[in-house]
Design a protein around this motif. Structure first.
Motif, PDB file in Angstrom:
ATOM      1  N   LEU A 161       0.817  -1.213   0.000  1.00 24.79           N
ATOM      2  CA  LEU A 161       0.000   0.000   0.000  1.00 24.79           C
ATOM      3  C   LEU A 161       0.853   1.266   0.000  1.00 24.79           C
ATOM      4  O   LEU A 161       0.638   2.171  -0.817  1.00 24.79           O
ATOM      5  CB  LEU A 161      -0.951   0.001   1.208  1.00 24.79           C
ATOM      6  CG  LEU A 161      -2.257  -0.781   1.052  1.00 24.79           C
ATOM      7  CD1 LEU A 161      -2.002  -2.286   1.089  1.00 24.79           C
ATOM      8  CD2 LEU A 161      -3.233  -0.416   2.159  1.00 24.79           C
TER       9      LEU A 161
ATOM     10  N   LYS B  79      -7.828  -4.218   2.559  1.00 27.08           N
ATOM     11  CA  LYS B  79      -7.599  -3.021   1.744  1.00 27.08           C
ATOM     12  C   LYS B  79      -6.570  -3.337   0.672  1.00 27.08           C
ATOM     13  O   LYS B  79      -5.501  -3.872   0.955  1.00 27.08           O
ATOM     14  CB  LYS B  79      -7.116  -1.869   2.622  1.00 27.08           C
ATOM     15  CG  LYS B  79      -7.011  -0.555   1.870  1.00 27.08           C
ATOM     16  CD  LYS B  79      -6.621   0.605   2.786  1.00 27.08           C
ATOM     17  CE  LYS B  79      -6.541   1.909   2.013  1.00 27.08           C
ATOM     18  NZ  LYS B  79      -6.116   3.038   2.866  1.00 27.08           N
TER      19      LYS B  79
ATOM     20  N   PRO C 114      -3.972  -2.109  -2.536  1.00 30.61           N
ATOM     21  CA  PRO C 114      -3.181  -0.936  -2.924  1.00 30.61           C
ATOM     22  C   PRO C 114      -3.944  -0.083  -3.931  1.00 30.61           C
ATOM     23  O   PRO C 114      -4.759  -0.593  -4.715  1.00 30.61           O
ATOM     24  CB  PRO C 114      -1.930  -1.559  -3.561  1.00 30.61           C
ATOM     25  CG  PRO C 114      -1.864  -2.952  -3.020  1.00 30.61           C
ATOM     26  CD  PRO C 114      -3.276  -3.382  -2.813  1.00 30.61           C
ATOM     27  N   ASP C 115      -3.665   1.216  -3.936  1.00 32.54           N
ATOM     28  CA  ASP C 115      -4.344   2.160  -4.825  1.00 32.54           C
ATOM     29  C   ASP C 115      -3.670   2.123  -6.202  1.00 32.54           C
ATOM     30  O   ASP C 115      -3.071   3.103  -6.648  1.00 32.54           O
ATOM     31  CB  ASP C 115      -4.298   3.565  -4.222  1.00 32.54           C
ATOM     32  CG  ASP C 115      -5.115   4.562  -5.035  1.00 32.54           C
ATOM     33  OD1 ASP C 115      -5.959   4.116  -5.839  1.00 32.54           O
ATOM     34  OD2 ASP C 115      -4.899   5.777  -4.876  1.00 32.54           O
TER      35      ASP C 115
END
Length: 571
Positions: free
Chosen positions: A151, A175, A177-178
């Motif tokens: 991330l 969540k 990674p973007d």
């Protein structure tokens, strides 16, 4: 070593299904039983298993974010952006990088590849790797076999104006990674029909998707399956479903027309002009590719696999072979030290796991040592050393115990971790080692059943020697390639006796070269029982024994013959 033999006879329902399959396929009843044991009950399922077809590969666009990934790659190519292919330093990562780079190198010159240094950067995406991308003008990084938990690194790259496509096969956190795209069949929202791809397998699916979208025939990318087969065998992912298909065709490529780099390794392994199997990859080809990342830098392995001629391939193969020799020496030294410590300091019978730390041990070897300890003591094993001010290492497990989940439950005291059910890596601060050790011991105590801590052999079918006919052996070949979740079938034959010609062989006379019969045959069958010399006296006295074994075809010169590889003997 005393093994427990697990053998369950078929239920009445399964017997009926077996008879139906044998009749429909004109198949030997024992082979039909093997299919039933795998849960294969219909003619259609059996045909797909016995005759793998590339037509049965899944649509790559079913993978999460694949459409986004391909659109971003097309944009990069259209705008002549520089692309960096980034991968882990093990066999799976280096083959993935070699495969994807090799394909796109034929389309653009604005492409580079990067393998992090095991010692300076550690596993996965590194800040140094991203800084290298910035320095060389990269606008898109495609990471393979790593990145699913990166991330902060992906965010750092984004701040530097670099997009990420992540192609991974490890279990993600809640969540993601973007990144522009996260292509991973293990995502909780994935609808992909198969979630056991290797990292290189994911790379192949990206290439397959791009080819499909842009009109490249599948025949252009089929030769790349030799790299996929090497990754699947080396990364010990299940050889089922899509992996079975890709391994089947990858082995064909390895045996008929491998790339220059793989041909160089094949020659250095002494496999030239021999039929290459999954075992050859696991024990000969894979370790040499791995040795580059363990002893030096995995980039050398990629350089080899991208070799454009045999002169270059042979030169690079010699270097990697030397790394492997050095690795074997270190492996033996550290394994001996570990075993000596365990035998003299631990009451292993009352331990449910092994956690060892030695700051002098070589970081590139601890994973192999963990495997050796797990195999020897039948306990989950974690072997740790010191690296760059941190403690890092590898864990290996036994069937039935998910070592990845155990390590994941300690994540609050770990700096980094990742892996699979039976193999994982981790990094932690030195002050957290005592707590990690205690927690892992507690988790193994709670999660391990006594039967998991003793060696077991699963028997697939009971047969007599008269059933081992040439037709039966030919039919058995259809079950290849063998590997995790599609193991070489183990057979049981009872009341076997010596023909009079069995003898001890090998260093220290520890192995039995068998020449044996049962009541169904007069012509003896040859076999080999490694490290089972303690049964020799009984066998030579003519007393009957039960054996479980796999059936192998050996080639000696121009002659091929069937040999029983005896896994265990019982009086």
């Amino acid at each position: 070593m005393t093994y427990r033999w697990n053998y369950s006879t078929l239920s009445d329902y399964q017997k009926n299904k077996k008879d139906e399959l044998a009749k429909e396929l004109n198949l030997n009843p024992v082979l039909a039983e093997l299919l039933i044991n795998k849960g294969i009950e219909t003619k259609e399922e059996a045909m797909k298993f016995l005759y793998p077809s590339l037509d049965d590969l899944h649509d790559p666009f079913l993978l999460p974010d694949m459409d986004k990934a391909i659109r971003r790659i097309e944009k990069a190519l259209g705008e002549k952006e520089r692309i960096l292919i980034y991968g882990d330093y093990d066999v799976d990562g280096t083959t993935a990088v070699a495969l994807v780079y090799k394909f796109f190198r034929g389309i653009t010159n604005n492409i580079d590849y990067y393998i992090p240094d095991r010692y300076d950067e550690g596993y996965g995406i590194s800040f140094q790797g991203i800084d290298y991308a910035v320095k060389t003008g990269v606008k898109l990084i495609i990471s393979l076999d790593c990145g699913i938990k990166a991330l902060t690194k992906v965010q750092y790259a984004k701040e530097k104006g670099i997009d990420f496509i992540i192609g991974d096969h490890h279990v993600p956190d809640e969540k993601l990674p973007d990144a522009v795209a996260v292509v991973d069949a293990k995502r909780s929202d994935s609808k992909y029909p198969y979630d056991e791809l290797s990292g290189c397998g994911v790379g192949f699916k990206i290439v397959q998707a791009f080819s499909q979208r842009n009109g490249y025939p599948f025949s252009d990318i089929e030769p790349l399956l030799d790299l996929v087969a090497v990754s699947i065998a080396s990364d010990i992912v299940p050889i089922t479903g899509e992996n079975r298909i890709m391994t089947h065709y990858g082995l064909k490529q390895l045996n008929s027309n491998p790339s220059f780099g793989l041909r160089g390794i094949i020659e250095i392994c002494g496999l030239h002009r021999k039929h290459i199997t999954v075992n050859d990859i696991v024990f000969k080809i894979g370790p040499r590719i791995n040795a580059s990342g363990r002893m030096m830098n995995g980039k050398e392995a990629v350089d080899l696999m991208l070799a454009n001629d045999m002169t270059s391939a042979r030169e690079k193969s010699l270097n990697i072979d030397q790394y492997n020799l050095d690795r074997r020496e270190l492996d033996k030294k550290i394994t001996d030290e570990a075993i000596d410590y365990i035998d003299n300091n631990l009451d292993i019978e009352n331990q449910t796991c092994i956690v060892l730390y030695n700051e002098t041990w070589h970081k590139g070897i601890v994973g192999i040592v963990a495997s050796r300890l797990s195999e020897k003591y039948y306990r989950p094993a974690v072997v740790l050393t010191k690296s760059s001010g941190m403690i890092s290492g590898s864990a290996r497990s036994v069937p039935g115990f998910d070592v990845y989940k155990a390590i994941e439950s300690c994540r609050d005291i770990l700096e980094n971790f990742g892996g699979h059910t039976y193999a994982a890596g981790l990094t932690l601060r030195e002050e957290n080692l005592p707590e990690f050790r205690e927690r892992f011991k507690r988790l193994s105590f709670d999660g391990l059943e006594p039967k998991m801590m003793s060696p077991q052999i699963t028997v697939d079918a009971e047969i007599t020697f008269s059933q081992i006919t040439p037709d039966f052996i030919e039919g058995l070949k259809l079950f290849n390639p063998f590997g995790p979740e599609n193991e070489n079938p183990v057979f049981l034959t009872r009341n076997v006796t010596d023909s009079g010609y069995s003898k001890l062989v090998g260093k220290g006379q520890r192995h039995i070269k068998l020449d044996i019969i049962d009541s169904s045959v007069r012509t003896p069958l040859p076999g080999i029982a490694f490290a089972q010399h303690y049964y020799y006296e009984r066998i030579k006295e003519g007393k009957p024994v039960d054996i479980c074994y796999t059936i192998e075809e050996n080639t000696h010169g121009s002659r091929s013959y069937t040999q029983l590889m005896v896994k265990d003997i019982k009086e």
